[in-house]
Design an enzyme around this catalytic site. Sequence first.
Site, PDB file in Angstrom:
ATOM      1  N   THR A 132      71.691  55.905  -5.099  1.00  0.00           N
ATOM      2  CA  THR A 132      71.859  54.677  -4.324  1.00  0.00           C
ATOM      3  C   THR A 132      73.011  53.856  -4.866  1.00  0.00           C
ATOM      4  O   THR A 132      73.135  53.705  -6.082  1.00  0.00           O
ATOM      5  CB  THR A 132      70.576  53.826  -4.460  1.00  0.00           C
ATOM      6  N   ARG A 183      60.408  58.299   5.528  1.00  0.00           N
ATOM      7  CA  ARG A 183      60.210  57.922   4.119  1.00  0.00           C
ATOM      8  C   ARG A 183      61.220  56.835   3.733  1.00  0.00           C
ATOM      9  O   ARG A 183      62.399  56.904   4.055  1.00  0.00           O
ATOM     10  CB  ARG A 183      60.403  59.154   3.238  1.00  0.00           C
ATOM     11  N   VAL A 184      60.743  55.819   3.051  1.00  0.00           N
ATOM     12  CA  VAL A 184      61.632  54.753   2.557  1.00  0.00           C
ATOM     13  C   VAL A 184      61.354  54.569   1.064  1.00  0.00           C
ATOM     14  O   VAL A 184      60.192  54.576   0.654  1.00  0.00           O
ATOM     15  CB  VAL A 184      61.374  53.420   3.304  1.00  0.00           C
ATOM     16  N   GLY A 185      62.422  54.409   0.275  1.00  0.00           N
ATOM     17  CA  GLY A 185      62.268  54.221  -1.171  1.00  0.00           C
ATOM     18  C   GLY A 185      62.289  52.749  -1.544  1.00  0.00           C
ATOM     19  O   GLY A 185      61.959  51.871  -0.740  1.00  0.00           O
ATOM     20  N   ASP A 186      62.699  52.471  -2.763  1.00  0.00           N
ATOM     21  CA  ASP A 186      62.713  51.098  -3.282  1.00  0.00           C
ATOM     22  C   ASP A 186      63.843  50.238  -2.722  1.00  0.00           C
ATOM     23  O   ASP A 186      63.730  49.003  -2.669  1.00  0.00           O
ATOM     24  CB  ASP A 186      62.906  51.134  -4.811  1.00  0.00           C
ATOM     25  N   THR A 198      68.714  52.107  -9.015  1.00  0.00           N
ATOM     26  CA  THR A 198      68.941  53.418  -8.411  1.00  0.00           C
ATOM     27  C   THR A 198      68.014  54.405  -9.117  1.00  0.00           C
ATOM     28  O   THR A 198      67.688  54.214 -10.286  1.00  0.00           O
ATOM     29  CB  THR A 198      70.418  53.860  -8.515  1.00  0.00           C
ATOM     30  N   GLY A 199      67.596  55.416  -8.398  1.00  0.00           N
ATOM     31  CA  GLY A 199      66.682  56.383  -9.002  1.00  0.00           C
ATOM     32  C   GLY A 199      65.547  56.705  -8.059  1.00  0.00           C
ATOM     33  O   GLY A 199      65.672  56.534  -6.838  1.00  0.00           O
ATOM     34  N   GLY A 234      62.793  56.127  -5.943  1.00  0.00           N
ATOM     35  CA  GLY A 234      62.230  54.945  -5.296  1.00  0.00           C
ATOM     36  C   GLY A 234      60.722  54.855  -5.382  1.00  0.00           C
ATOM     37  O   GLY A 234      60.157  53.770  -5.527  1.00  0.00           O
TER      38      GLY A 234
HETATM   39  N1  GLY Z   1      66.391  54.738  -4.890  1.00  0.00           N
HETATM   40  C1  GLY Z   1      66.590  55.237  -3.617  1.00  0.00           C
HETATM   41  C2  GLY Z   1      65.440  55.871  -3.009  1.00  0.00           C
HETATM   42  O1  GLY Z   1      64.532  56.343  -3.700  1.00  0.00           O
HETATM   43  O2  GLY Z   1      65.399  55.981  -1.806  1.00  0.00           O
END
Ligand code: GLY
Length: 320
Positions: free
Chosen positions: A153, A181-184, A204-205, A207
């Site tokens: 990210t 799917r959605v991350g952090d 970043t990493g 999520g």
């Molecule tokens: N950090 C980005 C995600 O996991 O989508």
Amino acid sequence: MKQWGFIATWCMAFDACFEASKELAIGTKKASDIVEHAIKKIEDYPFYKSVGCGGLPNTDGVVELDAAFFDGDTWDFGGVAGVKNIANPIGLAKKISTDRFNCFLVGEGATIEAQKQHLPFKNMLTERAQKAWEQKKQDILLKNLSPYDGHDTVGAVTLDQKGSMAAAVSTSGLFMKKSGRVGDSPFSGSGIYVDSEVGGCVATGLGEDIMKGCLSYEVVRLMEEGLSPMEAGEKALNRFEQKMLKKRNHCGAISLAILNNKGEWGIATNVEYSFVVSTQDIPATVFIAHRKEQKTIIEKASEEWLQAWYKKTHRDTITI
Ligand code: GLY
């Protein structure tokens, strides 16, 4: 000249950092516009596999993007998730950030809003990303590999000479993620947080893990208690990782980029991680960080490292 600063995750943000630093040194543009422009530049660049155009598609072969914008003066916050073919997800996130209601939009609703706002659309799936997707499908099938590698990210925090701060993030998320799917990244407090009275942090990493610890908020909270950006980052990440190990036996890759309202910066990471910084005292520079015995070690990227990165990023095929 008053203090200013820009920090962003990953080497891919170098050109954007360089441009932002010129604007911040002149001092006429606002942090919020500078950070939006920086992220747009990265979204537009088709060779970055984890952001915007050229971002890797989900398991169905569709590019779904997430982004968020945060103004540290006003707390205008806008987030978008699972958006398709909007040329600059960060532009939509910033647009809706000033709305009292409906400041977080997903999927079809985000598309309708972008159309209403006359924002540009384009096909975000490049031939190169399509090829990487096909290759990965083969690898998963034949070599029994994990589908979930590769999620870099881009996130940036900016301080302008008037003391205003802003942050922005943009991502195609986890490669081979499920549809929807959605991350952090687009969530306030998880992937992004900024308060001009204190500072800001972006993550970043993985999520799925970052969102469990609301790490961007936690870092800003620790800075408000008086910790420096480096101390706040290390404390938040080390403490979170210990909890994760206790509760779940593992913790995914996590890296943070942090800037306070004095222009001091910090990072924390549990993997090797590149990032870019520029302040009144440092020209735009790529650094590499890794962690050794709970401490973060930071070095300037060597010429060889930069050349190898450039070669890898700009060749015709993507290695995942
Ligand atoms: N950090 C980005 C995600 O996991 O989508």
